[in-house]
Each structure stands twice: as structure tokens, then as C-alpha cells.
Scaffold this motif. Sequence first.
Motif, mmCIF file in Angstrom:
data_model
loop_
_atom_site.group_PDB
_atom_site.id
_atom_site.type_symbol
_atom_site.label_atom_id
_atom_site.label_comp_id
_atom_site.label_asym_id
_atom_site.label_seq_id
_atom_site.Cartn_x
_atom_site.Cartn_y
_atom_site.Cartn_z
ATOM 1 N N ALA A 45 1.321 -1.291 0.418
ATOM 2 C CA ALA A 45 0.375 -0.268 -0.418
ATOM 3 C C ALA A 45 0.965 1.434 -0.262
ATOM 4 C CB ALA A 45 -0.844 -0.187 0.848
ATOM 5 N N ARG A 49 -0.453 7.998 -1.434
ATOM 6 C CA ARG A 49 -0.883 7.916 -3.312
ATOM 7 C C ARG A 49 -2.710 7.956 -3.531
ATOM 8 N NH1 ARG A 49 -1.076 7.895 -8.506
ATOM 9 N NH2 ARG A 49 -1.444 6.123 -9.630
ATOM 10 N N GLU A 50 -3.021 6.823 -2.460
ATOM 11 C CA GLU A 50 -4.242 6.931 -2.324
ATOM 12 C C GLU A 50 -5.115 7.936 -1.886
ATOM 13 O OE1 GLU A 50 -4.294 3.745 0.307
ATOM 14 O OE2 GLU A 50 -2.765 2.294 -1.029
ATOM 15 N N GLU A 51 -4.218 8.654 -1.569
ATOM 16 C CA GLU A 51 -4.812 9.607 -0.757
ATOM 17 C C GLU A 51 -5.257 10.666 -2.063
ATOM 18 O OE1 GLU A 51 -3.796 13.005 2.505
ATOM 19 O OE2 GLU A 51 -3.930 10.807 3.151
ATOM 20 N N GLN A 53 -4.678 10.302 -4.924
ATOM 21 C CA GLN A 53 -5.510 9.492 -6.104
ATOM 22 C C GLN A 53 -7.918 9.860 -5.507
ATOM 23 O OE1 GLN A 53 -4.275 9.140 -8.776
ATOM 24 N NE2 GLN A 53 -4.969 7.569 -9.601
ATOM 25 N N ARG A 76 -12.205 3.159 -3.502
ATOM 26 C CA ARG A 76 -12.011 2.759 -2.482
ATOM 27 C C ARG A 76 -11.970 1.156 -2.592
ATOM 28 N NH1 ARG A 76 -7.860 4.291 0.643
ATOM 29 N NH2 ARG A 76 -8.504 6.581 1.117
ATOM 30 N N ILE A 79 -9.042 0.532 -4.449
ATOM 31 C CA ILE A 79 -7.522 0.421 -4.058
ATOM 32 C C ILE A 79 -7.546 -1.113 -3.419
ATOM 33 C CG2 ILE A 79 -6.433 1.837 -2.969
ATOM 34 C CD1 ILE A 79 -7.612 3.904 -3.863
ATOM 35 N N ASP A 80 -8.858 -1.188 -2.660
ATOM 36 C CA ASP A 80 -8.349 -2.175 -1.273
ATOM 37 C C ASP A 80 -7.974 -3.816 -2.269
ATOM 38 O OD1 ASP A 80 -8.877 -0.563 -0.074
ATOM 39 O OD2 ASP A 80 -11.211 -0.779 0.258
#
Length: 92
Positions: A45, A49-51, A53, A76, A79-80
Motif C-alpha cells: 500500500a 498516493r491513495e489519498e 488519487q 476505495r 484500491i482495497d
Amino acid sequence: MSDTLQRYRESIDNIDAALVFMLAERFKVTQAVGEYKATHALPPADPGREERQVARLRQLALDANLDPDFTEKFLRFIIDEVIRHHERLREG
């Protein structure tokens, strides 16, 4: 069923097919990312980057008159799933 409703449904079917193929392509790329991360001892993870995106896609949703909360939930979920794949690759 009216011709109008039939045309709407055909359009929805076409869009659904395009979504499936786009997701398949996305997962091919994320699979390659996961393999890269696994061979380079990188974590599955990347919260930063997730934030970024999520923020970027929430803005795109607003621009497209789409509910940003729905968009975030959808992203989400993706991503998960990607992280789960990356974790499996790391574990070998």
C-alpha cells in the motif's frame, strides 16, 4: 418495451461492457505494479498516493456532476482489492 427504453438499455449495456474492459486493463497494470513492488521489497500500500488519487477523483466527479462520495467508495473498493493482490504477491 418502447424503442426509447430499449435504446437506453443498449447504451447502458455498452457502457457496462466498456467499464469491465477498462477495469481489466487497470488490473493488468496494477498486477505489474504489485510484481514490481514484491521484487523490490516495497510495501503493498501507498497511503499518500491513495489519498492523492481519492482527492483527484473526487474533483473529477464534481466536474462530471457525479456524487463524489459514490466515486470515493467505488475507488476505495478498487484500491482495497489491488492492495489484497499486492499482499498476496509479496507473500509469494
